[in-house]
Design a protein around this motif. Sequence first.
Motif, PDB file in Angstrom:
ATOM      1  N   SER A   1       0.835  -1.198   0.000  1.00  0.00           N
ATOM      2  CA  SER A   1       0.000   0.000   0.000  1.00  0.00           C
ATOM      3  C   SER A   1       0.869   1.247   0.000  1.00  0.00           C
ATOM      4  CB  SER A   1      -0.979   0.001   1.167  1.00  0.00           C
ATOM      5  OG  SER A   1      -0.367  -0.460   2.330  1.00  0.00           O
TER       6      SER A   1
ATOM      7  N   PHE B   1       0.597   4.215  -2.686  1.00  0.00           N
ATOM      8  CA  PHE B   1       0.401   5.630  -2.349  1.00  0.00           C
ATOM      9  C   PHE B   1       1.459   6.496  -3.026  1.00  0.00           C
ATOM     10  CE2 PHE B   1      -1.632   4.096   1.792  1.00  0.00           C
ATOM     11  CZ  PHE B   1      -2.889   4.128   1.215  1.00  0.00           C
TER      12      PHE B   1
ATOM     13  N   MET C   1       0.618   6.946  -6.468  1.00  0.00           N
ATOM     14  CA  MET C   1      -0.487   7.899  -6.622  1.00  0.00           C
ATOM     15  C   MET C   1       0.006   9.333  -6.583  1.00  0.00           C
ATOM     16  SD  MET C   1      -3.618   6.574  -4.373  1.00  0.00           S
ATOM     17  CE  MET C   1      -4.450   5.048  -4.751  1.00  0.00           C
ATOM     18  N   THR C   2       0.917   9.624  -5.654  1.00  0.00           N
ATOM     19  CA  THR C   2       1.384  11.009  -5.566  1.00  0.00           C
ATOM     20  C   THR C   2       2.033  11.416  -6.888  1.00  0.00           C
ATOM     21  OG1 THR C   2       3.531  10.358  -4.715  1.00  0.00           O
ATOM     22  CG2 THR C   2       1.839  10.860  -3.093  1.00  0.00           C
TER      23      THR C   2
ATOM     24  N   ILE D   1      -0.692  11.931  -9.448  1.00  0.00           N
ATOM     25  CA  ILE D   1      -1.508  13.129  -9.210  1.00  0.00           C
ATOM     26  C   ILE D   1      -0.794  14.374  -9.750  1.00  0.00           C
ATOM     27  CG2 ILE D   1      -2.335  14.665  -7.389  1.00  0.00           C
ATOM     28  CD1 ILE D   1      -3.080  12.140  -5.793  1.00  0.00           C
TER      29      ILE D   1
ATOM     30  N   VAL E   1      -6.953  14.670 -10.108  1.00  0.00           N
ATOM     31  CA  VAL E   1      -6.565  13.964  -8.884  1.00  0.00           C
ATOM     32  C   VAL E   1      -7.399  12.697  -8.760  1.00  0.00           C
ATOM     33  CG1 VAL E   1      -6.388  14.130  -6.389  1.00  0.00           C
ATOM     34  CG2 VAL E   1      -5.954  16.139  -7.789  1.00  0.00           C
ATOM     35  N   VAL E   2      -8.725  12.864  -8.954  1.00  0.00           N
ATOM     36  CA  VAL E   2      -9.617  11.703  -8.908  1.00  0.00           C
ATOM     37  C   VAL E   2      -9.185  10.676  -9.952  1.00  0.00           C
ATOM     38  CG1 VAL E   2     -11.980  10.934  -9.255  1.00  0.00           C
ATOM     39  CG2 VAL E   2     -11.535  13.070  -8.045  1.00  0.00           C
TER      40      VAL E   2
ATOM     41  N   VAL F   1      -5.997   8.826  -8.964  1.00  0.00           N
ATOM     42  CA  VAL F   1      -6.209   7.846  -7.897  1.00  0.00           C
ATOM     43  C   VAL F   1      -6.912   6.604  -8.456  1.00  0.00           C
ATOM     44  CG1 VAL F   1      -7.478   7.417  -5.763  1.00  0.00           C
ATOM     45  CG2 VAL F   1      -6.194   9.536  -6.032  1.00  0.00           C
ATOM     46  N   VAL F   2      -7.989   6.834  -9.215  1.00  0.00           N
ATOM     47  CA  VAL F   2      -8.764   5.705  -9.744  1.00  0.00           C
ATOM     48  C   VAL F   2      -7.890   4.857 -10.680  1.00  0.00           C
ATOM     49  CG1 VAL F   2     -10.684   5.091 -11.249  1.00  0.00           C
ATOM     50  CG2 VAL F   2     -10.987   6.829  -9.501  1.00  0.00           C
TER      51      VAL F   2
ATOM     52  N   THR G   1      -4.619   4.622 -10.882  1.00  0.00           N
ATOM     53  CA  THR G   1      -3.534   3.920 -10.196  1.00  0.00           C
ATOM     54  C   THR G   1      -4.069   2.664  -9.524  1.00  0.00           C
ATOM     55  OG1 THR G   1      -2.543   6.054  -9.769  1.00  0.00           O
ATOM     56  CG2 THR G   1      -1.641   4.203  -8.579  1.00  0.00           C
ATOM     57  N   LEU G   2      -5.268   2.799  -8.923  1.00  0.00           N
ATOM     58  CA  LEU G   2      -5.856   1.631  -8.270  1.00  0.00           C
ATOM     59  C   LEU G   2      -6.171   0.548  -9.288  1.00  0.00           C
ATOM     60  CD1 LEU G   2      -8.159   3.173  -5.539  1.00  0.00           C
ATOM     61  CD2 LEU G   2      -6.068   1.854  -5.234  1.00  0.00           C
TER      62      LEU G   2
END
Lengths: 423, 412, 316
Positions: free
Chosen positions: B26, B30, B33-34, B37, B265-266, B269-270, B272-273
Motif C-alpha cells: 500500500s 500511495f 499515486m502522488t 496526481i 486527482v480523482v 487515484v482511480v 492507479t488503483l
Amino acid sequence: MKLLPSAVPRLHLLAQIATAFSLAFSGLALAQEPIKIAFIDPQSGVFAATGESGFMVLDFAADYFYNDKGGVLGGRKFEVTALDNKSSAAESQLQLRRAISEGTQIVFSGNGSAVASALSTAIERHNRRNPDSQVLFINYAAVDPILTGADCNFWHFRFDAHSDMKMEVMTSHIAKNPAITKVYIIGQDYSFGKAVGDAAISMLAAKRPDIEIVGNELHPIGQVKDFTPYITKIVSSGANAVITGNWGADMVALGRGIMDAGLEVPIYTFYAAYDGITATLGEAGKDQIYVVHNDFANPVTAPLRLEFTAAYEAKNPHQDITQPRIVNALMMLATAIEKAGSAEPYDIAIAMEDMRITTMTGEELWMRRDDHQAFQNLNISVHTNEGINIDTDNSGFALRTEFVVPRDETITQSSCRMTRPQQ
Amino acid sequence: MGKLTIWIVFAAVLLVLPQIFDSVLSLSIFTQMTIAIIFALSYNMLLGQGGMLSFGHAVYFGLGGFLAVHAMMMIEFETLSFSITLIPLVGGVFGLLAALFIGSFSTHKAGTVFAMISLGIGELVAASSLILVSFFGGEAGVSGDRTFGPPFFGIDFAQDDHVYYLAAAWMFFAVLCMYLFTQTPAGRMANAVRDNPERAEFIGYSARRVRFISFAMAGFFAGIAGGIFAVNYEILTEENLNAATSGRVLLMAYIGGLGFFIGPVVGAVVLTLINSLLSNYTDLWMLYLGILFLLTVMFLPRGLTGLLMMHRVAWQLGRMRLLLLPYTLTAIPGAVFILGMIAMIEMSHAEDAEFVYLGLALAPAGYGSWALLLSVTAVAFFILRRTLPRLHEAWAEANTLPRLQGHKDGRP
Amino acid sequence: MIEVLIFATLNGLVTGLLLFMLASGLTLIFSMMGVLNFAHASFYMLGAYFAYSISLYTGFWPALIIAPLLVGVVGALVERYGLRRVHKSGHVAELVFTFGLAFLIEEAVQLFWGRSTINYESPTLLDFPLFTLFGQNFPVYKAFMIFISVSIFIGLYFVLTRTRIGIIIQAAITHPNTVANLGHNVPFIFMAVFGVGSGLAGLAGVIAGPVLTTFPGMATVLGSIVFVIVVIGGLGSLAGALVASLLIGLLQSYAIASDVGMQDLLDLLGVSFAADHPLNDIWRLTLPQIAPIMPFLLLVLVLIFRPSGLLGKREG
C-alpha cells in the motif's frame, strides 16, 4: 472530520489483534505453510503469450513434481502466483513490493533483460536495506551477459545460457560449414541486438578469419513495418548465412521477408520458435531456421520429459512447454531447499551454489558458485516437420536438434566480482 | 468548509494514510499515486486550463526523471553533494528547460497543429532515447541509488515510508502551487485563451505568450513528478517518456474530469488503483480500462468528478434522499448486468475446463453456464430499462425547487 | 548498387501506396468532420484479422471483398453510435474518443485472436515471383498490392470529381454548413464517409496482412505514420495525401537502403572523435537507424514552417 482521530487507533487495535492471532497460530501452521513463489512476468499486453505459458509450466511443474507428492521439507507446498509486470521495469518493482508484502521470498522472472536487470538491482537493494525480509531471484530467461558479469549479485541465479555462450555455439556451428563464407548480421537497435552483433563479429573472426561480414545492420525495435528493404540489402550483399537476435514480431517479419524474397540461406537465431512463431514460419521456413537453445529439442527420448509433456498437454491442449529450463530452475530450487533444510533465501542461495542436478532430459546442470550462472549442454536445432515427436503450436512443425555442444565446452570465464552478504 | 480547512484535511490525510494501510504494497501504491496526481494535474494545466491537447506530455516527465537519476548518480559518485530531498526539484528544473525550448516553437498555435507537434516531438524523443544510449541507457534505462548523499535529519531514504513522506510533501507543495497558479492572472488568462483566443488578444494579451507560460509551468510540474519517480523507483527507462505514458496521463485527466481542479486527482487515484489492483484479478484489465474510458467519454463528458458535481444542486436543495431509492433500484440490476457481462467476457477467455467466478463454478465448454449467464444478464438489462426512466424522473424532481418547474442541471 | 536502388524504389512504392490507402480515408474523415481519427489504423488491423478468419472458411478472394465491407459497417456503426454522441462535447472529446477506441480495439483483437502472431498467408494463386532481378524475387503479390492501391486512387478520384455525391463531399469538406443549409443530410454523409474510410483502411489491412505479418501491434506500428502523412500532405487534400504517402514510403525505403551515416559526413569534413567521446552515439548514427523517425522529424518541420501542409489550403 471528528471521525478520524478515534477511528485510527481503533483500526490499529484491530490490526494488532489480527497480528496477535496470526502469530499465535503461526507456530502450529509453520510446517504446512506454503512456500510462495512470485512469477513476475508480462501477463497482459503484446508479450503476454510468453509470460502466460511460462507461468502455466511453472505452476503445473510445482504440482506435478512436488505438491502432488507431498511437498518439500516434510509437507510444505509451493504456491505459485503470477504477477503482471506489463513488461515494464517500474511495474516489476511494484509487483516485487506486492510479493514482499504477501510474504513471498522467491521470485521467478526472465522476459526481457532490461526488466530482469531492474529487478535484480531492486532485489539486491531491498535485501541490503531490509535484512529481515530477503528475496531470492530466479532468472529463467534474461540473457544479457552483464547479469552474471559486471552486474552480478548474490541473490540472482540464471538458468539460461547468456547470449555470449549461445553465440559461441552458434559461431562454432557456422565455422564447421565450409559453404558459409559471407555472413550478414541484422538485429534490433538496443543493447541485446548490439551485443549479438559485436559477439558474432569477434567470435567469427577468431574461428574463421576467412568469413567476411558483409553487413551489420541495426533496425528500430518493433517499429519496422516492412523488412523488404533490409532483405534487398541482404540479397545484394551476397550473404550465404544470416545471424539475428530478433524476437517476437520482428523475428517473424524478418524470417518471412527472407523466405518471400526467395533467399535460401540459413538464418541463425535465438528466438524463432513457440508462441505462434513456429506455426507462422511453417513450411516456408523448413530447414532454414537454426535456433540455439539449452534443453534438448526433438526427438525427445527421455521418459520423464515425455511423461511430463504428455501430462501437461493433456491439461492444456493448446499449450507447449516453451521453456523447460523453468522446470530445471524449480528442480534445483526444491533440491536446495531440502539440502538446506530451510526455505530462507540466504540458505537456499548458499545451497544452490556449486549444486549439480539431473534435468528431465537426464543431463547434468551445474550452478557455478562464482557468478550464479547455470551450465548445461547447448543445442543447435532446425525448424522442420521431420524426425520430431513433440510438435509446437499444434502445427506439425518443431525444432529438431542437430548439433549438441557438451556442457564443459560451453563454460566461459566468469567476470563477476560478487560481494557476499554476511549473515 | 473553508478553503484552508480543505488543505489542512488534505495534509492530514497524507500524513495518516500510511499509518492505516501500512503494508509495503500500500505504501508503494500511495507513492505511485502522488506521482500520478502531480503528473495528471500538470497535464490538466495544458488541456483543461489551457485548451492544449498534448500527446507528448511524458517527454517532460521523462526528461526530468532522467536528469534526476543522473543527479542521483552524481551524488553517488560524489561529483555533486546535496540532499536527495531536492532531487524532484532537479527534475522540475529540467522539465521546465525542456518545455521552454519545445514550447518556444510548439505553442504558436493551439488546436490540431499543437496536438500534432506534440505527437511528433513525443515520438522523436522516445525514439532518440533508444539511440542515445550513453545518456538514456538504451532499453535498460539508467538507474541510481537514493541512499547516498547527506542524510536529511538522519534519514537516508532506504525505507519505502521515508520515500512516501518525501513524495507526499512534494506532492502537497506541487498541488498547492498549481492551485495557486490557477488563481493568478496568468492562470485566469490561460482559461480565457482556451475559450476565446481572439477576445484575449483584443484585451491586450498575447495568446501565444499565455500558452507558452502554461506550457512551461506544465513542463516544470511534470518534471517534478518525474523526479519523484526517479527517487521512488531509482530507475528510468524509455517507457517513461514514450507515447503510452503520454496516453495514460490523458486518460487520467479525462476520466477524472477536465473541468475541475480536483478532476485529474480523482482520475490519477482511480487509474492507479485499477492499474495496480485490477491487473491481479484479470489479465484483461486493459480491456476493461478501455471500455471504462470509452463509456466515460460518451456518457460523462465531464468525467467522474463531473458525475459527483452534478449532484450539487440536489444537495444544496436538500433533496438527495429523493434519489436514494431510484439509485438503489438502478444500481442492483446495473451491477448484475455488468457482472454478467464481465463473466461472459472472462469465460470466453478462460483456458481451463472449470472457471470459478465470484464463488460460482462455471463450465466454459458447456451450454448450461452460457445460458445461465445470458439469461441473468438479459433479465438485469430488462429491469434496468424499466428503472432508468424512474431515475430520470427522480433526478428532475430532485433538481427542481418546489413549485418551480423547468430548472434542470443536466441529466444522469 | 543498381539493384538496391531498383528494389528500394519498388518497396517504397508498395509501402507508399499502402500508406495512401489508409491516408485517403483518414484525410476525407479529417477534412469533413474535423476528427483526427486515432483508431483509423485499428480498422486496418481489423481488416487483416477479419480477412484471416474469413479466409479460413472461404479462402482469400471472398475475404478480400467481405472483410473490408465488414470493417466499413463497423466504422459506420462507430460513427453513428459513438462519435455522433461525443460530437456535442467538442473536438477534443472526439479525438479522445477515437484514442480510447484504438486502445479498445487492440485489446479486443487480443481477446478474440490471441496475442501471438497469426498465420495469415497470401493466396497460393499469387504466390510466385513476378520477376527475378540480380537474384532477388519480386513477388507477384506485391504487384497485386500496387494494382489495388492504384485502382483505389483512380476510383476515389473519379468518384470525388465526376459524380454528384463526390461533389457534395467536396463541398462538405470546405463548406460543411452551406451543404447542410442546402438540405443535404450531412450526418448521413458523415456516417457514409466514415464507413467508406474505415472500409478502405480495412482493405489495406486485408492486402497488407500477409506481407507485413498480422499481430496485435500492427495498428500501433502504422498508426501515427498515417497521421503524419495526412498532416504533411495537407488537410483535405487527397493529392497531398498521395504525395506525402509516396514521399514517406520512398524516403524510408531509400534511407534503409543507404549505407551512409554521420561517420561519412565527419570523414568528409575531416573531423574525428575519440573512441570514448561522450557523444559517440550521435557520431556513429547511420541513416538506416533513423529511417523510422524521419517522418516525425518531417512532421515537426512542416508544422513549424508550413502549418497547412504541403498541398493543404487551410489549417486545422
